[in-house]
Design an enzyme around this catalytic site. Structure first.
Site, PDB file in Angstrom:
ATOM      1  CB  CYS A  74       5.241  -1.350  21.198  1.00 40.71           C
ATOM      2  SG  CYS A  74       6.091   0.373  21.769  1.00 40.71           S
ATOM      3  CG  ASN A  81       5.488   5.222  21.550  1.00 46.13           C
ATOM      4  OD1 ASN A  81       5.027   6.765  21.999  1.00 46.13           O
ATOM      5  ND2 ASN A  81       5.545   5.427  20.559  1.00 46.13           N
ATOM      6  CB  CYS A 132      11.760  -0.662  21.802  1.00 52.55           C
ATOM      7  SG  CYS A 132      12.878  -0.055  22.709  1.00 52.55           S
ATOM      8  NE  ARG A 133       8.165  -4.332  21.259  1.00 51.74           N
ATOM      9  CZ  ARG A 133       7.478  -5.130  22.068  1.00 51.74           C
ATOM     10  NH1 ARG A 133       6.594  -6.304  21.586  1.00 51.74           N
ATOM     11  NH2 ARG A 133       7.108  -4.367  23.286  1.00 51.74           N
ATOM     12  CB  SER A 134       5.392   1.234  18.644  1.00 48.31           C
ATOM     13  OG  SER A 134       5.325   2.317  19.157  1.00 48.31           O
ATOM     14  CG  ASP A 161      10.684  -5.486  24.413  1.00 47.48           C
ATOM     15  OD1 ASP A 161      11.103  -4.616  24.220  1.00 47.48           O
ATOM     16  OD2 ASP A 161       9.535  -4.906  25.895  1.00 47.48           O
TER      17      ASP A 161
HETATM   18  P1  4NP Z   1       8.719  -0.975  23.450  1.00 45.01           P
HETATM   19  O1  4NP Z   1       9.806  -2.161  24.507  1.00 45.01           O
HETATM   20  O2  4NP Z   1       7.572  -1.387  23.909  1.00 45.01           O
HETATM   21  O3  4NP Z   1       9.106  -1.805  22.231  1.00 45.01           O
HETATM   22  O4  4NP Z   1       8.831   0.543  23.405  1.00 45.01           O
HETATM   23  C1  4NP Z   1       9.964  -1.091  25.676  1.00 45.01           C
HETATM   24  C2  4NP Z   1      10.516  -0.215  26.708  1.00 45.01           C
HETATM   25  C3  4NP Z   1      10.586   0.105  27.819  1.00 45.01           C
HETATM   26  C4  4NP Z   1       9.898  -0.929  28.909  1.00 45.01           C
HETATM   27  C5  4NP Z   1       9.326  -2.311  28.086  1.00 45.01           C
HETATM   28  C6  4NP Z   1       9.541  -2.544  26.587  1.00 45.01           C
HETATM   29  N1  4NP Z   1       9.925  -0.638  30.364  1.00 45.01           N
HETATM   30  O5  4NP Z   1       9.728  -1.352  30.922  1.00 45.01           O
HETATM   31  O6  4NP Z   1       9.982   0.655  30.245  1.00 45.01           O
END
Ligand code: 4NP
Length: 157
Positions: A10, A13, A15-17, A125
């Protein structure tokens, strides 16, 4: 039977993955399938950090401890080491494409594209929303994990 190496990707790294990794680890263990599973972000914002507390809580609700997971960034080496690299949304896919060295072995796809009836859908997201978004994320990545397992079991049958 050869070990399957799977990488979920994602943006951050955190939240989703990590949830996709947890869901697939469990699905593979239930099927006694020998796998190596990891997750990575295309960005370096959260390298070395544990998952988002809301992801940790969501996994806990499913009886899975992901507190020891640590963020890392996708690298060109991953395309040579993993059999599948699965992104969560179209933005991830574009970012993955920019890192792809072009001569790797990994099959690259968007996760829900392998779920019958969910083709073209993104794992949204949940970073900016409330905790309820993480339950939706869990259901989506779990569906992806189960569909991937079915593909692997089918291919190795
Ligand atoms: P992820 O979510 O891609 O599912 O881990 C996010 C985590 C952090 C950020 C964006 C999306 N960020 O902008 O820090």
């Amino acid at each position: 039977m050869a070990k399957h190496r799977i990488l979920f990707v994602c943006l951050g790294n955190i939240c989703r993955s990590p949830l996709a990794e947890a869901a697939f680890r469990r699905a593979a263990a239930e099927a006694s399938l020998d796998v190596e599973v990891d997750s990575a972000g295309t960005a370096d914002y959260h390298v070395g950090e544990p998952p988002d507390p809301r992801s940790i809580e969501e996994a806990e609700r499913r009886g899975i401890d992901i507190r020891h997971y640590r963020g890392r960034q996708l690298s060109t080496r991953d395309f040579h080491e993993f059999d599948f690299i699965l992104g969560m949304d179209r933005s991830n896919m574009a970012n993955i494409g920019r890192v792809d060295p072009g001569d790797g072995k990994a099959r690259v796809a968007m996760l829900l594209d392998i779920v019958p009836g969910q083709e073209g859908r993104e794992v949204a997201d949940p970073w900016y929303g409330g905790p309820e978004g993480f339950s939706t994320t869990w259901h989506e990545v779990d569906a992806g994990a189960r569909a991937l397992l079915a593909v692997l079991l089918d291919e190795t049958a």
